[in-house]
Design an enzyme around this catalytic site. Structure first.
Site, PDB file in Angstrom:
ATOM      1  NE  ARG A 117       7.443  10.974 -50.884  1.00 26.09           N
ATOM      2  CZ  ARG A 117       8.369  11.113 -51.815  1.00 26.09           C
ATOM      3  NH1 ARG A 117       8.010  11.435 -53.039  1.00 26.09           N
ATOM      4  NH2 ARG A 117       9.631  10.927 -51.534  1.00 26.09           N
ATOM      5  CE  LYS A 139      -9.596   3.893 -37.202  1.00 26.11           C
ATOM      6  NZ  LYS A 139     -10.046   3.292 -35.920  1.00 26.11           N
ATOM      7  CD  GLU A 181     -17.562  -4.615 -35.830  1.00 26.01           C
ATOM      8  OE1 GLU A 181     -17.948  -3.470 -35.526  1.00 26.01           O
ATOM      9  OE2 GLU A 181     -16.509  -5.112 -35.380  1.00 26.01           O
ATOM     10  CE  LYS A 223     -15.848   2.629 -40.073  1.00 29.35           C
ATOM     11  NZ  LYS A 223     -14.936   1.513 -40.154  1.00 29.35           N
ATOM     12  CD  GLU A 233     -10.281   5.756 -33.157  1.00 31.60           C
ATOM     13  OE1 GLU A 233     -10.476   5.121 -34.203  1.00 31.60           O
ATOM     14  OE2 GLU A 233      -9.947   5.244 -32.102  1.00 31.60           O
ATOM     15  NE  ARG A 237     -12.661   5.834 -37.963  1.00 33.74           N
ATOM     16  CZ  ARG A 237     -12.238   5.727 -39.210  1.00 33.74           C
ATOM     17  NH1 ARG A 237     -11.911   6.812 -39.872  1.00 33.74           N
ATOM     18  NH2 ARG A 237     -12.158   4.573 -39.814  1.00 33.74           N
ATOM     19  CG  ASN A 241     -12.711   1.816 -31.242  1.00 35.67           C
ATOM     20  OD1 ASN A 241     -12.675   1.271 -32.346  1.00 35.67           O
ATOM     21  ND2 ASN A 241     -11.974   2.879 -30.953  1.00 35.67           N
ATOM     22  CG  HIS A 244     -14.019  -3.050 -31.251  1.00 39.77           C
ATOM     23  ND1 HIS A 244     -15.394  -2.928 -31.382  1.00 39.77           N
ATOM     24  CD2 HIS A 244     -13.565  -3.450 -32.471  1.00 39.77           C
ATOM     25  CE1 HIS A 244     -15.738  -3.226 -32.626  1.00 39.77           C
ATOM     26  NE2 HIS A 244     -14.651  -3.550 -33.313  1.00 39.77           N
ATOM     27  CG  HIS A 248      -9.224  -5.315 -29.939  1.00 38.80           C
ATOM     28  ND1 HIS A 248      -9.061  -3.964 -30.192  1.00 38.80           N
ATOM     29  CD2 HIS A 248      -9.611  -5.864 -31.114  1.00 38.80           C
ATOM     30  CE1 HIS A 248      -9.352  -3.725 -31.455  1.00 38.80           C
ATOM     31  NE2 HIS A 248      -9.684  -4.852 -32.041  1.00 38.80           N
ATOM     32  CG  HIS A 261     -13.111  -8.484 -35.202  1.00 37.25           C
ATOM     33  ND1 HIS A 261     -12.296  -7.950 -34.222  1.00 37.25           N
ATOM     34  CD2 HIS A 261     -13.908  -7.466 -35.628  1.00 37.25           C
ATOM     35  CE1 HIS A 261     -12.590  -6.669 -34.069  1.00 37.25           C
ATOM     36  NE2 HIS A 261     -13.555  -6.344 -34.906  1.00 37.25           N
TER      37      HIS A 261
HETATM   38  N1  GLY Z   1     -13.346  -0.061 -37.179  1.00 37.87           N
HETATM   39  C1  GLY Z   1     -13.387   1.162 -36.452  1.00 37.87           C
HETATM   40  C2  GLY Z   1     -13.062   2.354 -37.302  1.00 37.87           C
HETATM   41  O1  GLY Z   1     -13.013   2.266 -38.517  1.00 37.87           O
HETATM   42  O2  GLY Z   1     -12.855   3.406 -36.766  1.00 37.87           O
END
Ligand code: GLY
Length: 366
Positions: A117, A139, A181, A223, A233, A237, A241, A244, A248, A261
């Site tokens: 966990r 993430k 990026e 970031k 998010e 956050r 994007n 993106h 995407h 990417h």
């Molecule tokens: N790559 C976008 C984020 O980490 O929110």
């Protein structure tokens, strides 16, 4: 060496950025974490190249070797890490070290979130893209046959160690992908930084330019600031994007074969700039400035003829970042600022049409 802090209360952590910092920084971090055991997740080639630089971390560490590539970012890879941890008797005080690009970090991070966990992990990103994006912010996850990143968890690392020496052998296309990026960070949060990065420009990466280390640190700072304000998010956050939504869609429609990417995001940033003109009153020179930044690094900016505007809108509307049939896009009212706003499909369609009619000027855009 630069140090950046991600402020998240008890889960705060440091990002260390430096050339040749890997062995001693990791040793110092593990000295503080006092793990009962250390487990490295990496690729065979990276392990061959870098195990010697890990110092005492490598001796006695358990190792799980993953196959490289996005197509190996699946639950099977998570299962192999979990089985390795269990076979080696890892307990709650173990530490997982993710040594590799974004895929290794995402998979090893997710396995760390699941094992008992949740156990601690340290990100050691070895691609420019992972250094300025995936390794920071917690993430983690894997792809399912139904789509990208559909299974995952927010699980913050205990530390991030960025050794720019790992970039010395990275192919130029990977460097370009990371630069997309980096330019994005300037567009959404820091105009002077965007201008600085645009003014440098690079097509060759040997030797690594001396501005790269402070640039990586500044991107991590941007970031980190966004993540500190909105870890999960809920709102802010989403500005990360930028580029993106269309990016995407292009990746999906070209089955991840035609564009990296960063290249897809580069193209998507031009579309997002055009939508920004319509939706949030961005100045008329925004699109040209974005194209200038991309061109400085040989990044593409034109929409591929193989993807129709209608298909791009359809895929964008189904993106997991849209909800209840409402498309939300990260937009900029001007370089250095960003916001996420709902965008009607006809506005996106019109912007894509204008995107197709853009022409290069000067020194060979596209
Ligand atoms: N790559 C976008 C984020 O980490 O929110």
């Amino acid at each position: 060496m630069d140090r950046v802090r991600v402020e998240l209360g008890q889960r705060s952590y440091a990002i260390s950025v430096g050339a040749g910092c890997l062995g001693h920084t990791l040793e110092a971090i593990l000295g503080q974490l006092e793990p009962t055991s250390v487990h490295v997740v990496t690729h065979p080639a990276l392990w061959r190249s870098w195990s010697g630089s890990l110092g005492s971390t490598a001796s006695g560490a358990g190792v799980t070797l993953l196959r490289p590539g996005e197509r190996h970012k699946h639950l099977g890879a998570v299962a192999s890490i979990l089985r390795g941890l269990a076979d080696r008797g890892a307990d709650r005080r173990c530490v997982v070290v993710a040594l590799g690009g974004g895929v290794v970090g995402d998979v090893a991070g997710f396995a760390s979130a699941c094992y008992l966990r949740g156990v601690r992990f340290v990100q050691v990103p070895t691609t420019l893209l992972a250094q300025v994006d995936a390794s920071v912010g917690g993430k983690t996850g894997v792809d399912l046959p139904q789509g990208k990143n559909l299974a995952g968890a927010f699980h913050q690392p205990s530390a991030v160690v960025i050794d720019t020496a790992t970039l010395a052998t990275l192919p130029p296309r990977h460097m370009r992908s990371g630069m997309a990026e980096i330019l994005k960070h300037g567009i959404i949060a820091d105009e002077a930084y965007f201008e600085f990065v645009t003014s440098r420009g690079a097509r060759r990466w040997r030797p690594l330019p001396d501005w790269l280390e402070p640039v990586i640190a500044q991107s991590c700072r941007i970031k980190a600031s966004v993540v500190s304000q909105d870890e999960r998010e809920g709102g802010l956050r989403a500005i990360l994007n930028f580029g993106h939504t269309v990016g995407h869609a292009i990746e999906t429609l070209t089955q991840y074969r035609e564009f990296s990417h960063g290249e897809a995001v580069a193209i998507g940033m031009v579309s997002a700039a055009l939508v920004s003109e319509r939706v949030c009153g961005a100045p008329a020179d925004l699109v040209r400035r974005v194209m200038d930044g991309l061109s400085a690094y040989g990044l593409p900016w034109s929409l591929p003829p193989s993807c129709s505007d209608g298909e791009i809108v359809r895929v964008a509307m189904h993106d997991k970042k849209s909800s209840g049939g409402v498309l939300r896009m990260a937009l900029t009212p001007g370089v250095g600022h960003a916001t996420a706003m709902p965008v009607d499909a006809p506005i996106l369609l019109d912007s894509l049409c204008r995107h197709r009619s853009l022409r290069p000027v000067g020194h060979g855009y596209g």
